[in-house]
Motif scaffolding. Structure first.
Motif, PDB file in Angstrom:
ATOM      1  N   PRO A 170     100.351  48.883   6.345  1.00 23.60           N
ATOM      2  CA  PRO A 170      99.710  47.665   6.847  1.00 23.60           C
ATOM      3  C   PRO A 170      98.525  47.208   6.019  1.00 23.60           C
ATOM      4  O   PRO A 170      98.246  46.003   5.963  1.00 23.60           O
ATOM      5  CB  PRO A 170      99.285  48.051   8.271  1.00 23.60           C
ATOM      6  CG  PRO A 170      99.125  49.546   8.219  1.00 23.60           C
ATOM      7  CD  PRO A 170     100.182  50.012   7.282  1.00 23.60           C
ATOM      8  N   VAL A 171      97.798  48.124   5.400  1.00 26.13           N
ATOM      9  CA  VAL A 171      96.618  47.723   4.618  1.00 26.13           C
ATOM     10  C   VAL A 171      97.051  46.890   3.414  1.00 26.13           C
ATOM     11  O   VAL A 171      96.440  45.864   3.095  1.00 26.13           O
ATOM     12  CB  VAL A 171      95.813  48.958   4.185  1.00 26.13           C
ATOM     13  CG1 VAL A 171      94.651  48.549   3.285  1.00 26.13           C
ATOM     14  CG2 VAL A 171      95.285  49.701   5.417  1.00 26.13           C
ATOM     15  N   GLU A 172      98.144  47.309   2.748  1.00 26.63           N
ATOM     16  CA  GLU A 172      98.653  46.527   1.620  1.00 26.63           C
ATOM     17  C   GLU A 172      99.174  45.179   2.097  1.00 26.63           C
ATOM     18  O   GLU A 172      98.971  44.148   1.432  1.00 26.63           O
ATOM     19  CB  GLU A 172      99.772  47.296   0.916  1.00 26.63           C
ATOM     20  CG  GLU A 172      99.323  48.575   0.235  1.00 26.63           C
ATOM     21  CD  GLU A 172     100.501  49.380  -0.268  1.00 26.63           C
ATOM     22  OE1 GLU A 172     101.117  48.964  -1.264  1.00 26.63           O
ATOM     23  OE2 GLU A 172     100.799  50.434   0.339  1.00 26.63           O
ATOM     24  N   ALA A 173      99.841  45.192   3.252  1.00 23.91           N
ATOM     25  CA  ALA A 173     100.343  43.936   3.810  1.00 23.91           C
ATOM     26  C   ALA A 173      99.187  42.994   4.131  1.00 23.91           C
ATOM     27  O   ALA A 173      99.260  41.780   3.874  1.00 23.91           O
ATOM     28  CB  ALA A 173     101.163  44.213   5.069  1.00 23.91           C
ATOM     29  N   ARG A 174      98.105  43.551   4.697  1.00 24.05           N
ATOM     30  CA  ARG A 174      96.950  42.716   5.043  1.00 24.05           C
ATOM     31  C   ARG A 174      96.358  42.053   3.798  1.00 24.05           C
ATOM     32  O   ARG A 174      95.980  40.876   3.839  1.00 24.05           O
ATOM     33  CB  ARG A 174      95.882  43.552   5.746  1.00 24.05           C
ATOM     34  CG  ARG A 174      94.658  42.728   6.159  1.00 24.05           C
ATOM     35  CD  ARG A 174      93.635  43.544   6.918  1.00 24.05           C
ATOM     36  NE  ARG A 174      93.076  44.627   6.098  1.00 24.05           N
ATOM     37  CZ  ARG A 174      92.083  45.415   6.515  1.00 24.05           C
ATOM     38  NH1 ARG A 174      91.565  45.259   7.728  1.00 24.05           N
ATOM     39  NH2 ARG A 174      91.628  46.379   5.736  1.00 24.05           N
ATOM     40  N   SER A 175      96.312  42.749   2.686  1.00 24.23           N
ATOM     41  CA  SER A 175      95.762  42.175   1.456  1.00 24.23           C
ATOM     42  C   SER A 175      96.558  40.951   1.024  1.00 24.23           C
ATOM     43  O   SER A 175      95.997  39.915   0.641  1.00 24.23           O
ATOM     44  CB  SER A 175      95.764  43.220   0.336  1.00 24.23           C
ATOM     45  OG  SER A 175      94.911  44.297   0.652  1.00 24.23           O
ATOM     46  N   ILE A 176      97.876  41.067   1.099  1.00 27.98           N
ATOM     47  CA  ILE A 176      98.725  39.929   0.722  1.00 27.98           C
ATOM     48  C   ILE A 176      98.529  38.771   1.690  1.00 27.98           C
ATOM     49  O   ILE A 176      98.391  37.600   1.287  1.00 27.98           O
ATOM     50  CB  ILE A 176     100.203  40.365   0.703  1.00 27.98           C
ATOM     51  CG1 ILE A 176     100.442  41.394  -0.408  1.00 27.98           C
ATOM     52  CG2 ILE A 176     101.119  39.162   0.518  1.00 27.98           C
ATOM     53  CD1 ILE A 176     101.818  42.018  -0.381  1.00 27.98           C
ATOM     54  N   LEU A 177      98.470  39.073   2.994  1.00 24.09           N
ATOM     55  CA  LEU A 177      98.351  38.024   4.001  1.00 24.09           C
ATOM     56  C   LEU A 177      96.977  37.359   3.981  1.00 24.09           C
ATOM     57  O   LEU A 177      96.863  36.146   4.225  1.00 24.09           O
ATOM     58  CB  LEU A 177      98.644  38.604   5.384  1.00 24.09           C
ATOM     59  CG  LEU A 177     100.100  39.072   5.567  1.00 24.09           C
ATOM     60  CD1 LEU A 177     100.238  39.940   6.805  1.00 24.09           C
ATOM     61  CD2 LEU A 177     101.032  37.864   5.649  1.00 24.09           C
ATOM     62  N   LEU A 178      95.942  38.117   3.674  1.00 24.48           N
ATOM     63  CA  LEU A 178      94.617  37.507   3.535  1.00 24.48           C
ATOM     64  C   LEU A 178      94.608  36.508   2.387  1.00 24.48           C
ATOM     65  O   LEU A 178      94.012  35.425   2.489  1.00 24.48           O
ATOM     66  CB  LEU A 178      93.560  38.588   3.302  1.00 24.48           C
ATOM     67  CG  LEU A 178      93.154  39.401   4.535  1.00 24.48           C
ATOM     68  CD1 LEU A 178      92.241  40.563   4.133  1.00 24.48           C
ATOM     69  CD2 LEU A 178      92.440  38.499   5.557  1.00 24.48           C
ATOM     70  N   ALA A 179      95.285  36.864   1.295  1.00 27.15           N
ATOM     71  CA  ALA A 179      95.372  35.943   0.160  1.00 27.15           C
ATOM     72  C   ALA A 179      96.180  34.698   0.533  1.00 27.15           C
ATOM     73  O   ALA A 179      95.819  33.580   0.167  1.00 27.15           O
ATOM     74  CB  ALA A 179      96.005  36.648  -1.045  1.00 27.15           C
ATOM     75  N   LEU A 180      97.241  34.889   1.287  1.00 29.15           N
ATOM     76  CA  LEU A 180      98.086  33.761   1.677  1.00 29.15           C
ATOM     77  C   LEU A 180      97.363  32.789   2.606  1.00 29.15           C
ATOM     78  O   LEU A 180      97.613  31.581   2.566  1.00 29.15           O
ATOM     79  CB  LEU A 180      99.360  34.264   2.368  1.00 29.15           C
ATOM     80  CG  LEU A 180     100.467  34.802   1.462  1.00 29.15           C
ATOM     81  CD1 LEU A 180     101.563  35.442   2.301  1.00 29.15           C
ATOM     82  CD2 LEU A 180     101.055  33.693   0.594  1.00 29.15           C
ATOM     83  N   THR A 181      96.472  33.302   3.464  1.00 25.95           N
ATOM     84  CA  THR A 181      95.805  32.434   4.437  1.00 25.95           C
ATOM     85  C   THR A 181      94.458  31.912   3.947  1.00 25.95           C
ATOM     86  O   THR A 181      93.797  31.157   4.668  1.00 25.95           O
ATOM     87  CB  THR A 181      95.579  33.206   5.752  1.00 25.95           C
ATOM     88  OG1 THR A 181      94.876  34.427   5.473  1.00 25.95           O
ATOM     89  CG2 THR A 181      96.899  33.521   6.423  1.00 25.95           C
ATOM     90  N   SER A 182      94.063  32.276   2.744  1.00 30.07           N
ATOM     91  CA  SER A 182      92.717  31.909   2.285  1.00 30.07           C
ATOM     92  C   SER A 182      92.680  30.637   1.451  1.00 30.07           C
ATOM     93  O   SER A 182      91.603  30.095   1.209  1.00 30.07           O
ATOM     94  CB  SER A 182      92.114  33.056   1.454  1.00 30.07           C
ATOM     95  OG  SER A 182      92.894  33.281   0.287  1.00 30.07           O
ATOM     96  N   ASP A 183      93.864  30.131   1.006  1.00 29.28           N
ATOM     97  CA  ASP A 183      93.846  28.919   0.182  1.00 29.28           C
ATOM     98  C   ASP A 183      94.174  27.701   1.038  1.00 29.28           C
ATOM     99  O   ASP A 183      94.378  27.799   2.251  1.00 29.28           O
ATOM    100  CB  ASP A 183      94.812  29.046  -1.005  1.00 29.28           C
ATOM    101  CG  ASP A 183      96.245  29.303  -0.565  1.00 29.28           C
ATOM    102  OD1 ASP A 183      96.556  29.083   0.624  1.00 29.28           O
ATOM    103  OD2 ASP A 183      97.057  29.722  -1.413  1.00 29.28           O
ATOM    104  N   SER A 184      94.210  26.538   0.406  1.00 31.86           N
ATOM    105  CA  SER A 184      94.415  25.297   1.154  1.00 31.86           C
ATOM    106  C   SER A 184      95.787  25.262   1.830  1.00 31.86           C
ATOM    107  O   SER A 184      95.924  24.779   2.960  1.00 31.86           O
ATOM    108  CB  SER A 184      94.275  24.090   0.214  1.00 31.86           C
ATOM    109  OG  SER A 184      95.180  24.188  -0.881  1.00 31.86           O
ATOM    110  N   ALA A 185      96.806  25.766   1.148  1.00 29.99           N
ATOM    111  CA  ALA A 185      98.143  25.801   1.750  1.00 29.99           C
ATOM    112  C   ALA A 185      98.176  26.771   2.925  1.00 29.99           C
ATOM    113  O   ALA A 185      98.884  26.547   3.921  1.00 29.99           O
ATOM    114  CB  ALA A 185      99.181  26.191   0.703  1.00 29.99           C
TER     115      ALA A 185
END
Length: 409
Positions: free
Chosen positions: A274-289
Motif C-alpha cells: 500500500p505504501v508504494e500504491a499511495r505514492s503513485i496515487l498521491l502523484a495522480l491526485t496532485s496535478d490539475s488533471a
C-alpha cells in the motif's frame, strides 16, 4: 534523225515520271495507309496508358502524403486517359472516403468491381465504406470476399471477425478466426483479436495466453504488452501485471499514461504494497488533471484506510463529496473517519446517505449495521445486514454479523 528520236523518248519518259510522282504525292496527301494508321493508334494507346499510370502513381503518392486535392486531380486525369483500370477507381474511392464523400467512394469501388470482380482492394475498401454507414452485414460480406480472394492477408479476416463482434456474435467471431488460424500461424494481429474476444467472454486465462503468444510474435508492438497486462489484472495475476506495466511505462509514449498508473497502483494494493500504491496515487491526485480524477481519489482513500492514515481519509472524503456528490464513496469514507474518531452518530448520518447512493455496493449497509450494533440498536442492525445480503447474497461477513446480532437477541 537518231538525235531527234532520243529527244522525243527522253521527253516522253520525263513526262511519265512526273505524272507518276504527281500521282504518288496525291496519294500521300489523301491520308495514311491502313497499316500506318493502326500503328499510330496503338502508339497513342500505349502513350495514354503510360500517362495514365504516371498520373495514378502521382495521385497515390499525394494521397499517402495527405494532399487530397492534388491526388484527386491526378487520379481523375488517370481515369480520363484510361477508365478500364480497377486500381484507379479504387484509389479514387479511397480519396473520396478521406474527403468524407462516402457515396462517391462507393460508386468508385463498384466501378472497380464491375471491371474486375476479383479485385481484392475494392472489396476491402467497400467493406470499410459499409462499416462507416453502420451496415455491418454488408461490410462483413465484403471483408469475407477479400479474405477468400487473398487468404494470406490477415487484415481481411480480422476485419470480418470485428464485424461479428460489432453484431455481438462473439462465438462466430472466434470460430471464424479459429477456422483460418492455419493460414496465419505467425500473425500477431489474429491472436490479438482472439485475445480481445476472450476478454469480452470473460475467459481471462485464455486471453493471457493469446496476448502472450501475440507479444512473442511481435515483441516491438507495445499495444500487445498493454493488452497482456490488462488481461493479467483481470485474471488476478497481479505480480505479472505489475511487472508488465512497469516495463511498459519505461517507454516514452506510455510513461505519462494516467490509466496505466491507476492500474499499477491497484496491482500494488492487491499485492499488499500500500505504501508504494499511495505514492503513485498521491502523484495522480496532485496535478490539475488529478483534481477531478474520482477513481484516483477513491483508491487513495482506500489505501489510506488500509495503512491507518485517517487524516488522509478525511481529506479524501471531503474531496470526493465535492467532486462526486452523487456517489457513495465520499460519505462512506467520512463515516469511517467519524467512527474511528468515536463519533458514532455522525458516522451513522453519513452511512444513511451512503446507503441511499450505494446501488450495488453492499459495504455502506454492512458498515451501517456495525455502527447500529455498536449503538445498541440491534434490531436496526439486523435489518441493515439483511439489506447488505439482499445486494450480495454471498457476503459472508454480513451473514455472520446478522447471525451474531440475532443470537444476542
Amino acid at each position: 534523225m537518231r538525235r531527234t528520236i532520243n529527244k522525243r523518248i527522253l521527253a516522253a519518259a520525263t513526262m511519265t515520271l512526273a505524272a507518276g510522282l504527281a500521282t504518288g504525292l496525291a496519294g500521300c496527301a489523301s491520308g495514311h495507309g491502313r497499316y500506318t494508321t493502326e500503328h499510330i493508334e496503338r502508339a497513342n494507346e500505349r502513350m495514354a496508358t503510360i500517362k495514365a499510370a504516371t498520373s495514378w502513381d502521382m495521385a497515390r503518392q499525394q494521397f499517402l502524403a495527405g494532399d487530397l486535392s492534388k491526388a484527386l486531380n491526378n487520379v481523375d486525369e488517370s481515369l480520363d486517359l484510361n477508365r478500364a483500370v480497377p486500381k484507379s477507381h479504387t484509389l479514387r474511392g479511397r480519396i473520396m472516403m478521406e474527403l468524407g464523400q462516402l457515396e462517391a467512394a462507393v460508386v468508385s469501388y463498384r466501378e472497380a468491381l464491375e471491371l474486375d470482380p476479383g479485385f481484392v482492394e475494392a472489396h476491402y475498401y467497400l467493406g470499410i465504406a459499409h462499416e462507416r454507414f453502420s451496415e455491418h452485414d454488408q461490410a462483413m460480406e465484403r471483408y469475407l470476399a477479400a479474405a477468400n480472394l487473398d487468404p494470406s492477408n490477415a487484415q481481411f479476416i480480422i476485419a470480418a471477425a470485428e464485424m461479428h463482434i460489432e453484431l455481438g456474435q462473439l462465438d462466430k467471431a472466434m470460430e471464424l478466426l479459429e477456422s483460418r488460424r492455419s493460414n496465419h500461424q505467425h500473425n500477431a494481429g489474429v491472436r490479438q483479436t482472439m485475445g480481445h474476444i476472450a476478454m469480452m467472454r470473460g475467459d481471462y486465462e485464455r486471453a493471457v495466453t493469446l496476448f502472450g503468444e501475440a507479444r512473442l510474435l511481435a515483441p516491438d508492438e507495445l499495444a500487445l504488452h498493454e493488452d497482456l497486462a490488462l488481461a493479467q489484472i483481470a485474471s488476478g495475476r497481479f505480480t505479472e501485471a505489475e511487472y508488465s506495466l512497469r516495463r511498459l511505462m519505461k517507454h516514452k509514449d506510455f510513461k505519462d499514461r494516467r490509466d496505466l498508473k491507476h492500474a499499477q497502483a491497484r496491482c500494488l494494493i492487491h499485492l499488499d504494497r500500500p505504501v508504494e500504491a499511495r505514492s503513485i496515487l498521491l502523484a495522480l491526485t496532485s496535478d490539475s488533471a488529478g483534481a477531478s480524477d474520482i477513481e484516483a481519489w477513491i483508491d487513495l482513500g482506500e489505501v489510506a484506510m488500509h495503512i491507518g492514515d485517517m487524516n488522509r481519509v478525511r481529506l479524501v472524503a471531503a474531496r470526493l463529496t465535492a467532486i462526486a456528490p452523487n456517489r457513495h464513496e465520499g460519505p462512506l469514507m467520512m463515516a469511517m473517519w467519524s467512527r474511528r474518531a468515536g463519533d458514532l452518530n455522525s458516522a451513522l448520518a453519513s452511512l444513511n446517505k451512503a446507503v441511499s447512493l450505494a446501488g450495488a455496493d453492499p459495504r455502506p449497509a454492512m458498515l451501517r449495521g456495525v455502527v447500529l450494533d455498536e449503538l445498541g440498536r440491534r434490531n436496526e442492525a439486523a435489518s441493515s445486514f439483511i439489506d447488505a445480503l439482499a445486494i450480495d447474497p454471498t457476503h459472508d461477513q454480513a451473514r455472520r454479523m446478522l447471525a451474531a446480532v440475532q443470537q444476542d437477541d
